[in-house]
Scaffold this motif. Structure first.
Motif, PDB file in Angstrom:
ATOM      1  N   ARG A   1      39.305 111.448  20.911  1.00 52.86           N
ATOM      2  CA  ARG A   1      38.137 112.045  21.357  1.00 52.86           C
ATOM      3  C   ARG A   1      37.443 111.478  22.485  1.00 52.86           C
ATOM      4  N   VAL A   2      37.371 112.049  23.556  1.00 53.50           N
ATOM      5  CA  VAL A   2      36.406 111.383  24.692  1.00 53.50           C
ATOM      6  C   VAL A   2      35.090 111.482  24.632  1.00 53.50           C
ATOM      7  N   ASP A   3      34.348 110.485  24.360  1.00 56.97           N
ATOM      8  CA  ASP A   3      32.612 110.620  24.262  1.00 56.97           C
ATOM      9  C   ASP A   3      32.062 110.602  25.552  1.00 56.97           C
ATOM     10  N   ARG A   4      32.012 112.066  26.170  1.00 56.10           N
ATOM     11  CA  ARG A   4      31.509 112.223  27.382  1.00 56.10           C
ATOM     12  C   ARG A   4      30.307 111.827  27.609  1.00 56.10           C
ATOM     13  N   ALA A   5      29.215 111.778  26.703  1.00 56.51           N
ATOM     14  CA  ALA A   5      28.122 111.324  26.856  1.00 56.51           C
ATOM     15  C   ALA A   5      28.205 109.809  27.122  1.00 56.51           C
ATOM     16  N   GLY A   6      29.053 109.101  26.245  1.00 53.82           N
ATOM     17  CA  GLY A   6      29.266 107.689  26.589  1.00 53.82           C
ATOM     18  C   GLY A   6      29.791 107.195  27.737  1.00 53.82           C
ATOM     19  N   VAL A   7      30.685 107.877  28.333  1.00 56.09           N
ATOM     20  CA  VAL A   7      31.208 107.752  29.488  1.00 56.09           C
ATOM     21  C   VAL A   7      30.348 107.935  30.839  1.00 56.09           C
ATOM     22  N   ALA A   8      29.568 108.971  30.604  1.00 54.41           N
ATOM     23  CA  ALA A   8      28.411 109.312  31.765  1.00 54.41           C
ATOM     24  C   ALA A   8      27.329 108.189  31.531  1.00 54.41           C
ATOM     25  N   GLU A   9      27.119 107.713  30.393  1.00 55.80           N
ATOM     26  CA  GLU A   9      26.153 106.478  30.369  1.00 55.80           C
ATOM     27  C   GLU A   9      26.884 105.158  31.082  1.00 55.80           C
ATOM     28  N   LEU A  10      27.950 105.023  30.966  1.00 55.75           N
ATOM     29  CA  LEU A  10      28.553 103.914  31.364  1.00 55.75           C
ATOM     30  C   LEU A  10      28.702 103.829  33.138  1.00 55.75           C
ATOM     31  N   LEU A  11      29.111 105.327  33.539  1.00 56.24           N
ATOM     32  CA  LEU A  11      29.221 105.464  34.728  1.00 56.24           C
ATOM     33  C   LEU A  11      27.632 105.376  35.706  1.00 56.24           C
ATOM     34  N   HIS A  12      26.728 105.742  34.876  1.00 52.56           N
ATOM     35  CA  HIS A  12      25.553 105.505  35.707  1.00 52.56           C
ATOM     36  C   HIS A  12      24.688 104.274  35.252  1.00 52.56           C
ATOM     37  N   SER A  13      25.285 103.160  34.554  1.00 55.56           N
ATOM     38  CA  SER A  13      24.752 101.924  34.011  1.00 55.56           C
ATOM     39  C   SER A  13      24.495 101.031  35.346  1.00 55.56           C
ATOM     40  N   GLU A  14      23.591 100.174  35.009  1.00 57.61           N
ATOM     41  CA  GLU A  14      23.064  99.226  36.154  1.00 57.61           C
ATOM     42  C   GLU A  14      24.495  98.335  36.411  1.00 57.61           C
ATOM     43  N   GLY A  15      25.126  98.005  35.306  1.00 59.99           N
ATOM     44  CA  GLY A  15      26.129  96.914  35.421  1.00 59.99           C
ATOM     45  C   GLY A  15      27.241  97.727  36.124  1.00 59.99           C
ATOM     46  N   PHE A  16      27.737  98.870  35.736  1.00 57.80           N
ATOM     47  CA  PHE A  16      28.742  99.495  36.461  1.00 57.80           C
ATOM     48  C   PHE A  16      28.428  99.639  37.812  1.00 57.80           C
ATOM     49  N   ARG A  17      27.178 100.015  38.290  1.00 62.57           N
ATOM     50  CA  ARG A  17      26.835 100.042  39.807  1.00 62.57           C
ATOM     51  C   ARG A  17      26.749  98.612  40.462  1.00 62.57           C
ATOM     52  N   ASP A  18      26.577  97.487  39.844  1.00 67.13           N
ATOM     53  CA  ASP A  18      26.372  96.242  40.423  1.00 67.13           C
ATOM     54  C   ASP A  18      27.800  95.832  40.603  1.00 67.13           C
ATOM     55  N   ALA A  19      28.826  96.286  39.370  1.00 66.87           N
ATOM     56  CA  ALA A  19      30.252  95.550  39.584  1.00 66.87           C
ATOM     57  C   ALA A  19      30.781  96.501  40.901  1.00 66.87           C
ATOM     58  N   VAL A  20      30.581  97.967  41.069  1.00 66.91           N
ATOM     59  CA  VAL A  20      31.189  98.545  42.144  1.00 66.91           C
ATOM     60  C   VAL A  20      30.627  98.177  43.631  1.00 66.91           C
ATOM     61  N   GLN A  21      29.640  97.790  43.428  1.00 68.97           N
ATOM     62  CA  GLN A  21      28.552  97.274  44.542  1.00 68.97           C
ATOM     63  C   GLN A  21      29.325  96.017  44.862  1.00 68.97           C
ATOM     64  N   ALA A  22      29.573  95.037  44.121  1.00 69.67           N
ATOM     65  CA  ALA A  22      30.162  93.774  44.324  1.00 69.67           C
ATOM     66  C   ALA A  22      31.584  93.586  45.219  1.00 69.67           C
ATOM     67  N   VAL A  23      32.220  94.752  44.522  1.00 64.89           N
ATOM     68  CA  VAL A  23      33.869  95.025  45.004  1.00 64.89           C
ATOM     69  C   VAL A  23      33.756  95.452  46.427  1.00 64.89           C
ATOM     70  N   ALA A  24      32.807  96.441  46.784  1.00 65.21           N
ATOM     71  CA  ALA A  24      32.546  97.213  48.019  1.00 65.21           C
ATOM     72  C   ALA A  24      31.980  96.087  49.056  1.00 65.21           C
ATOM     73  N   GLU A  25      31.011  95.170  48.650  1.00 64.77           N
ATOM     74  CA  GLU A  25      30.770  93.964  49.352  1.00 64.77           C
ATOM     75  C   GLU A  25      31.742  93.416  49.718  1.00 64.77           C
ATOM     76  N   GLU A  26      32.578  92.927  49.077  1.00 64.32           N
ATOM     77  CA  GLU A  26      33.752  91.899  49.147  1.00 64.32           C
ATOM     78  C   GLU A  26      34.637  92.529  49.937  1.00 64.32           C
ATOM     79  N   ILE A  27      35.040  93.722  50.003  1.00 62.33           N
ATOM     80  CA  ILE A  27      35.763  94.322  50.946  1.00 62.33           C
ATOM     81  C   ILE A  27      35.141  94.458  52.415  1.00 62.33           C
ATOM     82  N   GLY A  28      34.055  94.813  52.197  1.00 59.35           N
ATOM     83  CA  GLY A  28      33.261  94.857  53.647  1.00 59.35           C
ATOM     84  C   GLY A  28      33.522  93.457  54.445  1.00 59.35           C
ATOM     85  N   ALA A  29      33.023  92.571  53.382  1.00 59.64           N
ATOM     86  CA  ALA A  29      33.170  90.797  54.093  1.00 59.64           C
ATOM     87  C   ALA A  29      34.492  90.601  54.427  1.00 59.64           C
ATOM     88  N   THR A  30      35.430  90.922  53.722  1.00 62.01           N
ATOM     89  CA  THR A  30      37.040  90.609  54.135  1.00 62.01           C
ATOM     90  C   THR A  30      37.207  91.398  55.324  1.00 62.01           C
TER      91      THR A  30
END
Length: 104
Positions: free
Chosen positions: A8-37
């Motif tokens: 069973r997918v824990d939709r509330a848990g997935v939503a919490e993950l997708l809104h977490s600061e750690g997830f945001r930081d990881a996505v931003q880091a990859v975006a910044e790496e792509i921009g720099a490259t």
């Protein structure tokens, strides 16, 4: 598959993950790496200025997101001719797919 019968997918848990600061930081880091490259590829617009590559947050309510873009009239041509952003994303370990010449 038997292993997934009671899955069973824990939709509330997935939503919490997708809104977490750690997830945001990881996505931003990859975006910044792509921009720099992409910036480091050394492409220039007609007047000799470096091709402007921007990284900005996407206002999205269901998850953290960032966009890497060339907000310049030359951006479409640079992507079509050189694959500036596609190559930068692939260098960061991402798989990029979309409209390919042989799919037209």
């Amino acid at each position: 598959m038997k292993a997934f019968e009671d899955f069973r997918v824990d939709r509330a848990g997935v939503a919490e993950l997708l809104h977490s600061e750690g997830f945001r930081d990881a996505v931003q880091a990859v975006a910044e790496e792509i921009g720099a490259t992409a910036r480091g590829a050394g492409h220039r617009v007609t007047n000799g200025d470096p091709l402007p590559v921007d990284v900005f947050a996407d206002p999205n309510h269901d998850r953290a997101g960032f966009t890497v873009a060339v907000r310049h009239p030359a951006g479409i041509g640079m992507e079509a001719r050189h694959g500036v952003l596609k190559r930068a994303a692939e260098a960061a370990g991402l798989t990029v797919s979309g409209l390919e010449a042989d799919e037209v």
